[in-house]
Scaffold this motif. Structure first.
Motif, PDB file in Angstrom:
ATOM      1  N   UNK A  87       0.674  -1.118   0.049  1.00 46.70           N
ATOM      2  CA  UNK A  87       0.009  -0.051   0.081  1.00 46.70           C
ATOM      3  C   UNK A  87       1.024   1.085   0.022  1.00 46.70           C
ATOM      4  N   UNK A  88       2.013   1.259   0.893  1.00 46.49           N
ATOM      5  CA  UNK A  88       2.697   2.522   0.968  1.00 46.49           C
ATOM      6  C   UNK A  88       3.385   2.588  -0.460  1.00 46.49           C
ATOM      7  N   UNK A  89       3.991   1.416  -1.110  1.00 45.06           N
ATOM      8  CA  UNK A  89       4.625   1.479  -2.382  1.00 45.06           C
ATOM      9  C   UNK A  89       3.578   2.277  -3.436  1.00 45.06           C
ATOM     10  N   UNK A  90       2.546   1.761  -3.313  1.00 41.60           N
ATOM     11  CA  UNK A  90       1.387   2.419  -4.215  1.00 41.60           C
ATOM     12  C   UNK A  90       1.405   3.808  -4.140  1.00 41.60           C
ATOM     13  N   UNK A  91       1.317   4.315  -2.859  1.00 44.83           N
ATOM     14  CA  UNK A  91       1.081   5.643  -2.733  1.00 44.83           C
ATOM     15  C   UNK A  91       2.453   6.489  -2.973  1.00 44.83           C
ATOM     16  N   UNK A  92       3.579   5.781  -2.831  1.00 47.13           N
ATOM     17  CA  UNK A  92       4.752   6.561  -3.096  1.00 47.13           C
ATOM     18  C   UNK A  92       4.973   6.742  -4.766  1.00 47.13           C
ATOM     19  N   UNK A  93       4.586   5.552  -5.664  1.00 47.72           N
ATOM     20  CA  UNK A  93       4.583   5.507  -6.926  1.00 47.72           C
ATOM     21  C   UNK A  93       3.484   6.552  -7.518  1.00 47.72           C
ATOM     22  N   UNK A  94       2.327   6.647  -6.934  1.00 45.02           N
ATOM     23  CA  UNK A  94       1.368   7.504  -7.717  1.00 45.02           C
ATOM     24  C   UNK A  94       1.187   8.679  -6.745  1.00 45.02           C
TER      25      UNK A  94
END
Length: 195
Positions: A87-94
């Motif tokens: 989830x954290x990776x998703x928010x970092x990427x987008x």
């Protein structure tokens, strides 16, 4: 979770590593609701939550197949950590803010009660608080009053009932309608909230 289910989970993990595919299905089915619910509570988007859920188990499978699992039977917390990291990776990427689509009555309020956060998140939270303060002004006066007492003054429903001279059930009802109406106002203004 009791000791028996923890040891049975350790057994299922061992069985899966040994080549029994059904063992992983049992583990996934056992925890699917909790893990998916956790992911959805962070992203508020069913399709995205399903993608992250799938990615979580792809990562689980890869880790197990490589023999890197050593959580001593704590399977669920381990999977939850993987899900949380994705989830954290998703928010970092987008840089896209997730749209508010919570369905539970108190989801909106989760945005106002986050404990520790970094400077960037604090700025975002302050903006959300400002937006919400503006939006709640559109609520009917009796609902606005209850919402402000409950959220900003942290009063109990008993205290609110005494202060507004209504029954606790009436205070609860007003709070419920305030949240329903606030959700409609958010949708009408197409406000984007993120936590």
């Amino acid at each position: 979770m009791n000791r028996t289910s923890i040891s049975s989970e350790a057994f299922l993990v061992k069985q899966y590593i040994a080549g029994d595919e059904k063992s992983l299905s049992i583990l996934i089915n056992r925890h699917q609701q909790k893990i998916f619910g956790f992911i959805f509570s962070k992203v508020y988007d069913k399709d995205l939550a399903e993608d992250i859920f799938q990615d979580t188990f792809i990562k689980v499978i890869r880790t197990l197949k490589r023999g890197k699992y050593n959580e001593e039977g704590k399977f669920l917390p381990w999977v939850m950590r993987i899900a949380h990291n994705l989830v954290i990776d998703h928010f970092r990427k987008s840089n896209r803010m997730p749209k508010f689509e919570g369905k539970g009555d108190f989801d909106i309020l989760d945005f106002m009660t986050d404990g520790d956060m970094n400077a960037e998140r604090q700025i975002i939270k302050d903006q959300i608080d400002t937006d919400l303060h503006e939006l709640i002004k559109e609520l009917p006066q009796d609902q606005l009053e209850v919402l402000e007492m409950r959220i900003f003054k942290e009063m109990s429903f008993k205290e609110i009932a005494l202060k507004t001279d209504v029954s606790i059930n009436t205070a609860l009802g007003r709070m419920r309608y305030a949240l329903i109406n606030l959700r409609k106002i958010i949708e009408k203004h197409q406000v984007v909230l993120t936590n």
